[in-house]
Motif scaffolding. Sequence first.
Motif, short mmCIF file in Angstrom:
data_model
loop_
_atom_site.label_atom_id
_atom_site.label_comp_id
_atom_site.label_asym_id
_atom_site.label_seq_id
_atom_site.Cartn_x
_atom_site.Cartn_y
_atom_site.Cartn_z
N GLU A 76 -29.46 -15.35 6.29
CA GLU A 76 -28.89 -13.95 5.96
C GLU A 76 -28.00 -14.08 4.65
N LYS A 77 -27.28 -15.26 4.57
CA LYS A 77 -26.53 -15.47 3.36
C LYS A 77 -27.47 -15.68 2.42
N ALA A 78 -28.37 -16.35 2.34
CA ALA A 78 -29.40 -16.68 1.32
C ALA A 78 -29.99 -15.35 0.76
N ALA A 79 -30.29 -14.37 1.78
CA ALA A 79 -31.11 -13.18 1.35
C ALA A 79 -30.17 -12.30 0.49
N THR A 80 -28.84 -12.13 0.99
CA THR A 80 -27.82 -11.52 0.35
C THR A 80 -27.65 -11.99 -0.95
N MET A 81 -27.56 -13.43 -1.25
CA MET A 81 -27.23 -13.80 -2.40
C MET A 81 -28.64 -13.83 -3.45
N GLU A 82 -29.71 -13.82 -2.76
CA GLU A 82 -30.98 -13.64 -3.53
C GLU A 82 -31.13 -12.24 -4.16
N ARG A 83 -30.38 -11.18 -3.14
CA ARG A 83 -30.75 -9.93 -3.78
C ARG A 83 -29.71 -9.66 -4.93
N PHE A 84 -28.65 -10.14 -4.78
CA PHE A 84 -27.77 -9.97 -6.05
C PHE A 84 -28.39 -10.66 -7.30
N ILE A 85 -28.54 -11.85 -7.18
CA ILE A 85 -29.00 -12.69 -8.56
C ILE A 85 -30.32 -12.15 -8.91
N LYS A 86 -31.19 -11.45 -8.17
CA LYS A 86 -32.47 -10.77 -8.72
C LYS A 86 -31.95 -9.41 -9.49
N ALA A 87 -31.00 -8.64 -8.95
CA ALA A 87 -30.54 -7.62 -9.77
C ALA A 87 -29.73 -7.95 -10.94
N TYR A 88 -29.07 -9.10 -10.90
CA TYR A 88 -28.18 -9.79 -12.22
C TYR A 88 -29.51 -10.02 -12.98
N VAL A 89 -30.29 -10.96 -12.91
CA VAL A 89 -31.34 -11.30 -14.04
C VAL A 89 -32.08 -10.01 -14.55
N GLN A 90 -32.48 -9.11 -13.50
CA GLN A 90 -33.35 -7.90 -14.14
C GLN A 90 -32.51 -7.29 -15.10
N SER A 91 -31.02 -6.88 -14.71
CA SER A 91 -30.27 -6.12 -15.49
C SER A 91 -30.00 -6.89 -16.82
N PHE A 92 -30.00 -8.13 -16.78
CA PHE A 92 -29.97 -8.85 -18.01
C PHE A 92 -31.06 -8.77 -18.80
N ASN A 93 -32.19 -9.05 -18.10
CA ASN A 93 -33.32 -9.26 -19.20
C ASN A 93 -33.58 -7.63 -19.83
N GLU A 94 -33.67 -6.87 -18.87
CA GLU A 94 -34.08 -5.35 -19.49
C GLU A 94 -32.92 -5.10 -20.68
N ARG A 95 -31.62 -5.39 -20.35
CA ARG A 95 -30.60 -4.82 -21.42
C ARG A 95 -30.82 -5.79 -22.65
N ILE A 96 -31.10 -7.12 -22.62
CA ILE A 96 -31.51 -7.76 -23.74
C ILE A 96 -32.81 -7.26 -24.39
N ILE A 97 -33.89 -7.15 -23.72
CA ILE A 97 -35.13 -6.68 -24.35
C ILE A 97 -34.94 -5.34 -25.09
N ASN A 98 -34.30 -4.45 -24.56
CA ASN A 98 -34.21 -3.04 -24.80
C ASN A 98 -32.83 -2.78 -26.08
N ASN A 99 -32.42 -3.93 -26.17
CA ASN A 99 -31.05 -3.84 -27.23
C ASN A 99 -30.11 -2.73 -26.68
N GLN A 100 -29.68 -3.13 -25.41
CA GLN A 100 -28.86 -2.16 -24.53
C GLN A 100 -27.56 -2.89 -24.12
N LEU A 101 -26.69 -3.69 -25.10
CA LEU A 101 -25.73 -4.35 -24.86
C LEU A 101 -24.53 -3.68 -25.45
N THR A 102 -24.89 -2.20 -25.56
CA THR A 102 -23.73 -1.52 -25.80
C THR A 102 -23.62 -0.08 -25.11
N VAL A 103 -22.37 0.58 -25.01
CA VAL A 103 -22.35 1.87 -24.56
C VAL A 103 -22.24 3.11 -25.24
N HIS A 104 -23.30 3.93 -25.45
CA HIS A 104 -23.27 4.94 -26.51
C HIS A 104 -22.65 6.02 -25.91
#
Length: 606
Positions: free
Chosen positions: A578-606
């Motif tokens: 259960e602990k592993a699943a909870t942590m895996e869910r967070f790191i997946k979201a973290y990586v997806q957010s990082f990748n998408e924002r780097i790819i789409n040049n979204q490191l600023t808030v307009h």
Amino acid sequence: MIVIIYQLCRLLFLFFNRNAFNGLTLKTFLGGLHFDLSAIAYINIIFAILHFIPGKFKYKSGYQKGLKIAFYVVNLVFILTNFVDFEYYKFTGRRSSFGMITASGMENEIGGLILSFLTEFWFLPVIALVLAFAFWKTIPNIKLVFSEEKVNYLVVKQIGLFLFLIGFVFLLGRGGFQKKPLKVVDAVNYGSISHSALVLNTPFCILKTIGKKETLESPKYFAEAELNSIFNPVVATNPSERQTKQNVVVIILESFGRENIQRGQTPFLDSLITKSLFFENGFANGKLSIDAVPSTLSSIPSLMSSSLITSSYSINEIYGLPKILKDNGYNTSFFHGAFNGSQNFDQYCKVAGFDTYYGKNEYDGPEAFDGKWGIFDEEFFQFYCRKMSSFKQPFFTSIFSISSHNPYKIPEKYKGKFPKGTTKIQESIAYSDYALKQFFKTASQQDWFQNTIFVITADHTSSEPTEEKFKTNVGKFRIPILFYNPGNPTFGGISYRNVQQIDIMPSLIDLLHIKTNMITFGKSYQSEKDFVVYYLDNIYHYIQGDYYLAFDGKKALALYNFKNDELMKTNLISTEKEKAATMERFIKAYVQSFNERIINNQLTVH
């Protein structure tokens, strides 16, 4: 013979880095053979074609002699890249890529550093020469004899043999019949994740990165709404207190890993810790100096195989500390005593929005060039202090020290003054600590000192840890992080929360009571969140509270309670699902957010 040489290189790599690898099994070395055969096949597929291609011309002695020389030279060059990592691995914690081998961002100083490297590690060229001689002597002089068989039969036979052998070499290169060719990350399938560098070989890593710019893809684990509910890097601050307008000084100390602190090498920093808010569980977000600057000053972690600064995303718009503070009336500057252009820091400073960059070229003071790298820390820190006194307040400024970088030179006048320690770096660590002491001695006499917040951290840990706890995938990222506010003597103490370089920016924004909208992949030290994320050897490393999780982009590989199990010997992945699943869910979201924002040049808030 080439296969044997690759095994010898692996054993030499293990010998020179023997303190980094424990609990090895036969599976690790069988995995190494798998990657060796792949690299050898990729490198030699052109020679296989030239050797087996149908035709009479290949029977000529001149053709075979030229083929032998080319075969020898090309293979030797790739073999010798392993020698770089015999020592360089101690600093990076991973096998070298094409960008690292070609010293991207270090063109100015590479000549002096190579000379220094060859002088210090003279035994490596000697071993290389012996290996090169033995390799040449074992390559046979192949004499092909043209058969007088019927021409049609001979052509069919040669074409059949050619197709079979080229197909076989291609199969070796891709690593077998699996759906996708062998990748660097596949090394984790052959034992502990900490053994990946031993499974791999440097030629394979170079081949997989040569000619390639860093390109990210969105893993698309979650839809946008769910993604943002798990992790959202958009932060809006709305402080109730008035902005302090304090000056901010961020000091990044080269290779000041946590292990070097409080061992007698850093008496001044030790004393400063007692007057500061010190984070006992401080972590770097990368293993290279070039990773530390975006992490520390822009709250962008290093979650790619190459640094953001040298990647294809290097000119993405960034809204980090320089721009945020500039928008709030601050003068901003960055100092680095090495050659201008070193590690592309000057380029990053332009993208990040610093007003001014000060490197070796801008230094104005006593002669203090170390002959290899840049200006000795003591003199450059004094120059730094003088410049600060000329700045209009409030100012935000950062300095990156250099003297505790290989070749670890200290001024002649200080030879014998500082303790040598137990590893090569520690004398220079002690010198840099002394330089820091002299800086604070001068700074404390300036009128801006009492109105300044100082942040002191390291870029990454140093090589060759001596204690076992600093050899784990948690320990090798431990660094000091402290906040010193001389104008507020009640501000201090020891915090046991997990804090990382990317937390420095949001923490300062909170301390300064600045209202802003920003993208931060970290969190303020005042937050209830308790996570750390970093990336090494194609594995995402995630700390949450007392737990550490290793994630390869598809699945969780290991789970440890690193505070109770400091040497990380008991993998809990199957017992605490259960602990592993909870942590895996967070790191997946973290990586997806990082990748998408780097790819789409979204490191600023307009």
